[in-house]
Scaffold this active site. Structure first.
Site, short mmCIF file in Angstrom:
data_model
loop_
_atom_site.label_atom_id
_atom_site.label_comp_id
_atom_site.label_asym_id
_atom_site.label_seq_id
_atom_site.Cartn_x
_atom_site.Cartn_y
_atom_site.Cartn_z
N LYS A 128 0.85 -1.19 0.00
CA LYS A 128 0.00 0.00 0.00
C LYS A 128 0.88 1.24 0.00
O LYS A 128 2.07 1.16 0.33
CB LYS A 128 -0.85 0.02 1.29
CG LYS A 128 -1.99 -0.98 1.32
CD LYS A 128 -2.78 -0.83 2.63
CE LYS A 128 -3.89 -1.85 2.76
NZ LYS A 128 -4.98 -1.67 1.79
N ARG B 161 -10.09 -11.69 2.38
CA ARG B 161 -10.92 -12.77 1.83
C ARG B 161 -10.20 -14.12 1.85
O ARG B 161 -10.82 -15.16 1.93
CB ARG B 161 -11.39 -12.39 0.42
CG ARG B 161 -10.29 -12.21 -0.58
CD ARG B 161 -10.73 -11.40 -1.80
NE ARG B 161 -10.89 -9.97 -1.50
CZ ARG B 161 -11.30 -9.06 -2.36
NH1 ARG B 161 -11.62 -9.42 -3.59
NH2 ARG B 161 -11.40 -7.80 -2.01
N1 BES Z 1 -7.93 -3.80 4.67
C1 BES Z 1 -8.15 -3.42 3.32
C2 BES Z 1 -9.49 -2.69 3.12
C3 BES Z 1 -9.63 -1.35 3.81
C4 BES Z 1 -9.33 -0.19 3.13
C5 BES Z 1 -10.12 -1.27 5.09
C6 BES Z 1 -9.50 1.03 3.77
C7 BES Z 1 -10.28 -0.07 5.72
C8 BES Z 1 -9.97 1.08 5.06
C9 BES Z 1 -8.16 -4.66 2.42
O1 BES Z 1 -7.38 -5.71 2.82
C10 BES Z 1 -7.68 -4.22 1.08
O2 BES Z 1 -6.59 -3.76 0.99
N2 BES Z 1 -8.53 -4.36 0.07
C11 BES Z 1 -8.19 -3.97 -1.24
C12 BES Z 1 -8.76 -5.00 -2.17
C13 BES Z 1 -8.33 -4.86 -3.59
C14 BES Z 1 -6.85 -5.15 -3.72
C15 BES Z 1 -9.14 -5.81 -4.41
C16 BES Z 1 -8.79 -2.60 -1.51
O3 BES Z 1 -9.87 -2.32 -1.03
O4 BES Z 1 -8.13 -1.80 -2.17
ZN ZN Z 2 -5.36 -5.53 2.14
#
Ligand code: BES
Ligand code: ZN
Ligand code: ZN
Length: 503
Positions: free
Chosen positions: A279, A353
């Site tokens: 990230k 997931r």
């Molecule tokens: N933990 C994150 C989702 C999240 C984002 C929670 C902001 C709280 C605040 C999750 O694991 C994630 O990174 N999801 C990705 C999925 C994508 C790669 C398909 C996302 O939402 O960008």
């Molecule tokens: Zn994530």
């Protein structure tokens, strides 16, 4: 803060402050507020006339009694328009007034029961809401701040009622409110905690402590046991971290006559860096809260163990960090989940997931039904719904409807999202049974559809709390930081299912 229900007359209470209320538009206050007004020689009515007190929702006015009453101050809480009044407004107003009185250094406060009898609100529900709102609104997370706070804590709150017949139900509401609010604050504490203090191991320790304290059964599966069970999706995510992963299971037995048990699953990523699909740095510290779902299901079980509904319930929390270590799983890797399905990893950042896939399979193997998972799963859900409501998905409309109903009673807002088959195309893989990421659009839905593949026929609901798990502002009973969103819905669900069974 200690909370007691007592019988008596609010005008006779000796305290640092007493709390009365006012609906918008009322010119001559009646009831308890009227009695206080009289004791103050009409000061409240005077201030209403002058337009200084309007009774607007969340308005808090402070009057000093200068010896006219045994209390030093009177706080008048605005309830807003009578026709718009709800139980949730009682929570909000109670939070605001308590914070104000804490700021004024009050130690001992007393309140009347707001709104009981208005719009069909039972005294029990009102007492519960007062206690929930007060304890949630006064919450702060100061564990690592060594400097003493300027404002001390309120030590005692009395809920004062004249009518002795109502005391019993007020006490019941008060107790339930206290248990539920404290559980919510436990989930907040866990979620606000820094990731170096809330590792998977620390989460397991919290589970052990809850088990001892409330008589729950606890099992913590270690890496080796997970390997034997074939949980290679969960273990894949854990590869990049030095912290050993844990599968935490807490169970409550309230109905020995039944083999059935409700299953609550919570995402327990104690820090989500994104892994190799790293990230960006901005706001990354927020990702210490990626275990909010896990905290919520654990805290819900703690509350259920205290409220003792006649039902069985189990919380399953897959817990690990998601880090880009030298051994980390990579985009393109293929993981075989416990169910036997193979998953192509397109992004290591879609890790929630993956761990939930194995947890769902484990829950099914335990025979749990229905299943409810709570997860900060997708940024897309936050984009779609903001921070007011969480997204709810599922494979059983009756169960979804039930959850939406109990959540709104608890003051948590859920909004149903679709699970259209068409979106399944997006998570088809050319090299494995399924892939863990869809296209750029509809990300909350493809996340839910991915989970659905591992649920199969068991009635199941998925609550995506990515938007609601934390708040960046203080408002009513929501404070900055973790919200504990989900605890009240899950507890209410268990209480309602148990009650329906009895009826
Ligand atoms: N933990 C994150 C989702 C999240 C984002 C929670 C902001 C709280 C605040 C999750 O694991 C994630 O990174 N999801 C990705 C999925 C994508 C790669 C398909 C996302 O939402 O960008
Ligand atoms: Zn994530
Ligand atoms: Zn995550």
């Amino acid at each position: 803060m200690e909370i007691k229900v007592i019988s008596g007359d609010i005008t006779e209470i000796q305290a640092d402050a007493i709390i009365v209320n006012l609906f918008e538009g009322v010119e001559q206050p009646g009831g308890a507020t009227g009695a206080v007004d009289e004791a103050l020689d009409g000061a409240i009515a005077y201030l209403i006339k002058k337009g200084e007190i309007k009774g607007k929702f969340r308005e808090i006015s402070i009057i000093h009694t200068l010896g006219k009453l045994k209390t030093d101050k009177v706080a008048i809480a605005g309830l807003g328009k009578r026709e718009d009044f709800t139980v949730d407004k009682i929570r909000d107003v109670s939070a605001e007034v308590c914070r104000k009185l804490r700021q004024l250094n009050c130690k001992r406060i007393a309140t009347i029961v707001h709104g009981a009898g208005i719009g069909g609100i039972e005294p029990e529900a009102s007492a519960q809401a007062i206690v929930e709102g007060s304890l949630l609104g006064l919450y702060n997370f100061r564990r690592h701040i060594t400097k003493k706070p300027e404002e001390g804590d309120i030590e005692e709150m009395l809920i004062v009622e004249r009518d002795e017949i109502k005391l019993r139900s007020l006490e019941k509401g008060c107790y339930r409110g206290k248990v539920i609010a404290e559980a919510t604050n436990l989930a907040r504490d866990m979620t606000n905690e820094a990731a170096n203090y809330m590792t998977p191991e620390n989460m397991a320790q919290v589970a052990q402590k809850l088990a001892t304290e409330y008589g729950l059964e606890v099992t913590v599966l270690e890496r080796e046991e997970m390997e034997n069970m074939g949980m290679r999706a969960l273990l894949g995510v854990a590869l990049g971290s030095r912290q050993p992963p844990k599968l935490i299971v807490l169970s409550y037995r309230g109905d020995e006559t039944s083999k059935n048990s409700l299953g609550f699953l919570g995402k327990g990523i104690t820090f989500d860096s994104g892994g190799i699909s790293l990230k960006s740095a901005e706001g990354l510290e927020e990702m210490k809260g990626d275990m909010a779902g896990g905290a919520v299901v654990m805290a819900a079980l703690a509350a259920i163990a205290q409220l003792k509904p006649k039902i069985n319930a189990m919380a399953v929390v897959p817990a690990t960090e998601n880090l880009p270590g030298g051994n980390a799983f990579k985009p393109g890797d293929i993981l075989k989940a416990m169910s036997g399905k193979t998953i192509e990893v397109v992004s290591t950042d879609a890790e929630g997931r993956l761990i939930l896939a194995d947890a769902l399979c484990y829950a099914k193997k335990q025979g749990l039904t229905p299943l409810v998972d709570v997860a900060t799963l997708t940024g897309a859900c936050r984009v779609a719904l903001g921070d007011v409501c969480a997204g709810v998905f599922g494979n059983n409309q009756e169960l979804i409807d039930k959850i939406i109903k109990v959540s709104s009673k608890a003051g948590e807002c859920l909004w149903q999202m679709p699970m259209f088959e068409e979106y399944k195309e997006q998570i088809k893989s050319e090299v494995a049974d399924i892939k863990n990421v869809g296209s750029k659009y509809g990300g909350a839905i493809t996340g839910a559809l991915f989970l659905a593949e591992f649920v199969e026929d068991t009635p199941w609901v998925h609550i995506d709390i990515a938007g609601t798990a934390r708040s960046d502002k203080e408002k009513g009973y929501t404070v900055k930081g973790a919200t504990g969103f989900g605890v009240r819905t899950l507890v209410n669900l268990a209480l309602t299912l148990a009650k329906n069974k009895e009826d």
